[in-house]
Write an enzyme that holds these catalytic residues in place. Structure first.
Site, PDB file in Angstrom:
ATOM      1  N   CYS A   1      13.566  11.162   6.215  1.00  0.00           N
ATOM      2  CA  CYS A   1      13.290  10.583   7.782  1.00  0.00           C
ATOM      3  C   CYS A   1      14.776  10.654   8.659  1.00  0.00           C
ATOM      4  O   CYS A   1      14.497  10.953   9.947  1.00  0.00           O
ATOM      5  CB  CYS A   1      13.082   9.188   7.819  1.00  0.00           C
ATOM      6  SG  CYS A   1      14.241   8.194   6.913  1.00  0.00           S
TER       7      CYS A   1
ATOM      8  N   LYS B   1       0.951  -1.216   0.036  1.00  0.00           N
ATOM      9  CA  LYS B   1       0.016   0.033  -0.142  1.00  0.00           C
ATOM     10  C   LYS B   1       1.091   1.187  -0.035  1.00  0.00           C
ATOM     11  O   LYS B   1       1.744   1.599   0.972  1.00  0.00           O
ATOM     12  CB  LYS B   1      -0.882   0.133   1.305  1.00  0.00           C
ATOM     13  CG  LYS B   1      -1.954   1.044   0.959  1.00  0.00           C
ATOM     14  CD  LYS B   1      -2.582   1.810   2.391  1.00  0.00           C
ATOM     15  CE  LYS B   1      -1.953   3.011   2.865  1.00  0.00           C
ATOM     16  NZ  LYS B   1      -1.908   4.062   1.885  1.00  0.00           N
TER      17      LYS B   1
ATOM     18  N   GLU C   1       9.175  15.819  15.376  1.00  0.00           N
ATOM     19  CA  GLU C   1       9.636  15.769  14.067  1.00  0.00           C
ATOM     20  C   GLU C   1       8.531  16.645  13.228  1.00  0.00           C
ATOM     21  O   GLU C   1       7.653  16.582  13.251  1.00  0.00           O
ATOM     22  CB  GLU C   1       9.364  14.254  13.415  1.00  0.00           C
ATOM     23  CG  GLU C   1      10.000  14.231  11.933  1.00  0.00           C
ATOM     24  CD  GLU C   1      10.016  12.879  11.530  1.00  0.00           C
ATOM     25  OE1 GLU C   1      11.036  12.419  10.959  1.00  0.00           O
ATOM     26  OE2 GLU C   1       9.062  12.063  11.991  1.00  0.00           O
TER      27      GLU C   1
ATOM     28  N   GLU D   1       9.785   1.586  10.902  1.00  0.00           N
ATOM     29  CA  GLU D   1      10.470   2.714  10.963  1.00  0.00           C
ATOM     30  C   GLU D   1       9.891   4.175  11.234  1.00  0.00           C
ATOM     31  O   GLU D   1       9.046   4.580  10.282  1.00  0.00           O
ATOM     32  CB  GLU D   1      11.273   2.816   9.678  1.00  0.00           C
ATOM     33  CG  GLU D   1      12.639   3.557   9.852  1.00  0.00           C
ATOM     34  CD  GLU D   1      12.578   4.778   9.163  1.00  0.00           C
ATOM     35  OE1 GLU D   1      12.170   5.864   9.910  1.00  0.00           O
ATOM     36  OE2 GLU D   1      12.464   5.010   7.765  1.00  0.00           O
TER      37      GLU D   1
ATOM     38  N   GLY E   1       2.315   4.245  13.501  1.00  0.00           N
ATOM     39  CA  GLY E   1       3.041   3.016  13.881  1.00  0.00           C
ATOM     40  C   GLY E   1       2.082   2.351  15.369  1.00  0.00           C
ATOM     41  O   GLY E   1       2.036   1.311  15.282  1.00  0.00           O
TER      42      GLY E   1
ATOM     43  N   SER F   1       4.902   7.613  10.369  1.00  0.00           N
ATOM     44  CA  SER F   1       4.933   8.581  11.774  1.00  0.00           C
ATOM     45  C   SER F   1       4.552   7.710  12.695  1.00  0.00           C
ATOM     46  O   SER F   1       4.090   6.451  12.759  1.00  0.00           O
ATOM     47  CB  SER F   1       3.867   9.276  11.394  1.00  0.00           C
ATOM     48  OG  SER F   1       2.414   8.738  11.623  1.00  0.00           O
TER      49      SER F   1
END
Length: 488
Positions: A293, A182, A392, A258, A240, A236
């Protein structure tokens, strides 16, 4: 390139069991961040569509059309796919840039260039993976087999869809698994094209399926599937966490996440070349509009060279051209989408309210183009506890903080919940080794920032995730271990 820029993109379909189909979901507009125009449409795959894709992957795995083929055959197919990616590199790169806004100079290398190399790496590695013979007594034979896990669900982000997609797909396919992929809804086009190339390379029907759509619909259905064995994700932390919840609510599938970072880039006064460090550090946060990232989004500078270094970095940043990502002279492309751009600007406003100084940039620019552009932004006087230092941004925003000792640098570097990447600039070999040891991060660059290739792993610690992409260590996610204990 201009011809490819203007080339119409047909409405996209889902790729399930070797066929392109409309599915049962609604069409969704794809807006190009270059000018805000509608580029094409994708299908928002429904839960029913996802279930059919997973079922196709399961059939393909169970009947062995790929999972039980000879390693030499899988190698041949994946090498051919790498060749096809290279042969179609310009088309893939331009399609991706129109979709996600990365500057073409970076996209050519980071997207098709990297993806081809990744598929070739795992094609050549797959027949070098051996089982084990255990050190048993003479009357017992203990064997450890490595077997493909089954059906892999892969959810990838919009910043480098082809590169990160290859990090997931190549080792999963090389190990003999089937995959349901996806892509992000704002960057699906290059991965749909990849599915077409995979079929041309000889990948059997059902082994790779691509379902597009929103995370809240398509992604949730994939993560909740009772027949997905392993889920891999880059994105993000909030998403997650939801994927882990979906795993617990479904079949306890393994999740490898990740989840980004807030990476410290630590500059000591004894850096080998402060001017070069400033230039590379500017690229390390501002390329791809900061949508990386591992971006060095926190700059920690030894106080004795703070003003000098910030001036040099700001000079290099100001010289970087922001604009049309399909212009070869552009250094910084577009922000991927309007919500992301608005979020970036919100971080800047909050930082100034918290007491930081806006030393460079801070605004949306080129709005008259209809595109989503933001100038490189430098914030000084940022304290470690500030919102912009702890969270972030995923945009072209650099938070600068001074330090006066090695211990303070380490303390500030480790003061966030993240631990993905870091940088250290010093001529002192002992200091470099100590910083690599003491900074909590999966990757620590020394006297550079960015550039690790596929031979080394990428993964984080703390809330930057678990598991690793790249290198032979990526195979760990896609193999199960089976013990055979044989009485002789």
């Amino acid at each position: 390139m201009n011809e490819l820029r203007r080339h119409p993109v047909a409405p996209q379909k889902l790729y399930i069991d070797g066929a392109w189909e409309e599915g049962s979901g609604e069409a969704q507009d794809v807006l190009s961040p270059i000018d805000g125009s509608t580029l094409t449409t994708i299908i928002c795959a429904s839960a029913t569509d996802v279930d059919r894709a997973v079922a196709a992957a399961r059939r393909a795995f169970d009947d062995g059309r790929w999972s039980r083929t000879a390693p030499a055959h899988r190698k041949k197919v994946l090498n051919k796919l790498a060749n096809l990616i290279e042969a179609n590199a310009l088309e893939l790169a331009v399609l991706g840039v129109r979709d996600n806004g990365t500057e073409i100079g970076m996209a050519l290398k980071a997207e098709p260039g990297s993806a081809a190399g990744t598929f070739r790496y795992y094609a050549e590695a797959l027949d070098k993976v051996y089982g084990e013979i255990a050190p048993t007594p003479g009357n017992v034979l203990g064997l450890v087999h490595k077997e493909p896990v089954g059906v892999v669900g892969a959810i990838v982000p919009w910043n480098f869809p082809l590169m990160i997609g290859a990090w997931k797909l190549a080792p999963a396919l090389a190990a003999g698994n089937s995959v349901v992929l996806k892509p992000a809804e704002t960057a699906s086009l290059s991965l749909l094209k990849l599915a077409e190339l995979a079929a041309e390379a000889g990948l059997p029907d059902g082994v790779l399926n691509v379902v597009t759509g929103k995370g809240s619909v398509t992604g949730e259905a994939l993560a909740m599937s009772m027949d997905v064995d392993v889920l891999v994700f880059t994105g993000s932390g909030g998403v997650g966490r939801r994927l882990l919840e979906y795993s617990a609510r479904s079949n306890l599938k393994r999740c490898y996440l990740e989840l980004g970072g807030k990476s410290p880039n630590v500059v000591f006064a004894d850096a080998p070349d402060l001017e070069q460090a400033a230039k590379i550090s500017a690229a390390g946060i501002f390329r791809n509009a900061g949508q990386v990232c591992v971006a060095g989004s926190r700059l920690l500078v030894e106080a004795s060279v703070h003003d000098e270094f910030v001036e040099a970095l700001s000079r290099h940043a100001a010289a970087m051209k922001v604009g049309d990502p399909l212009d070869l002279t552009t250094n910084i492309g577009a922000v991927n989408n309007i919500p992301q751009l608005e979020g970036n600007l919100g971080f800047v406003s909050r930082a100034v309210e918290d007491g930081a100084t806006l030393a460079l940039g801070g605004s949306r620019i080129l709005e008259e183009t209809g595109g989503y552009y933001m100038e490189p932004t430098v914030l000084t006087g940022v304290q470690p506890q500030h919102h912009v230092a702890q969270n972030e941004v995923f945009g072209p925003v650099l938070a600068v903080t001074p330090f006066t000792s090695d211990a303070e640098a380490v303390q500030i570097a480790n003061s966030t919940k993240f631990g993905l990447a870091a940088g250290v600039w010093t001529s002192n070999l002992s200091r470099a080794h100590h910083m690599v040891r003491d900074i909590q991060a999966g990757v620590v660059h020394v006297n550079t920032y960015g550039g690790p290739d596929g031979t080394v792993p990428l993964g984080g610690v703390k809330q930057s995730g678990n598991g690793h992409d790249k290198s032979m260590h990526a195979f760990d996610k896609y193999f199960d271990l089976k013990t055979a204990w044989m009485q002789l």
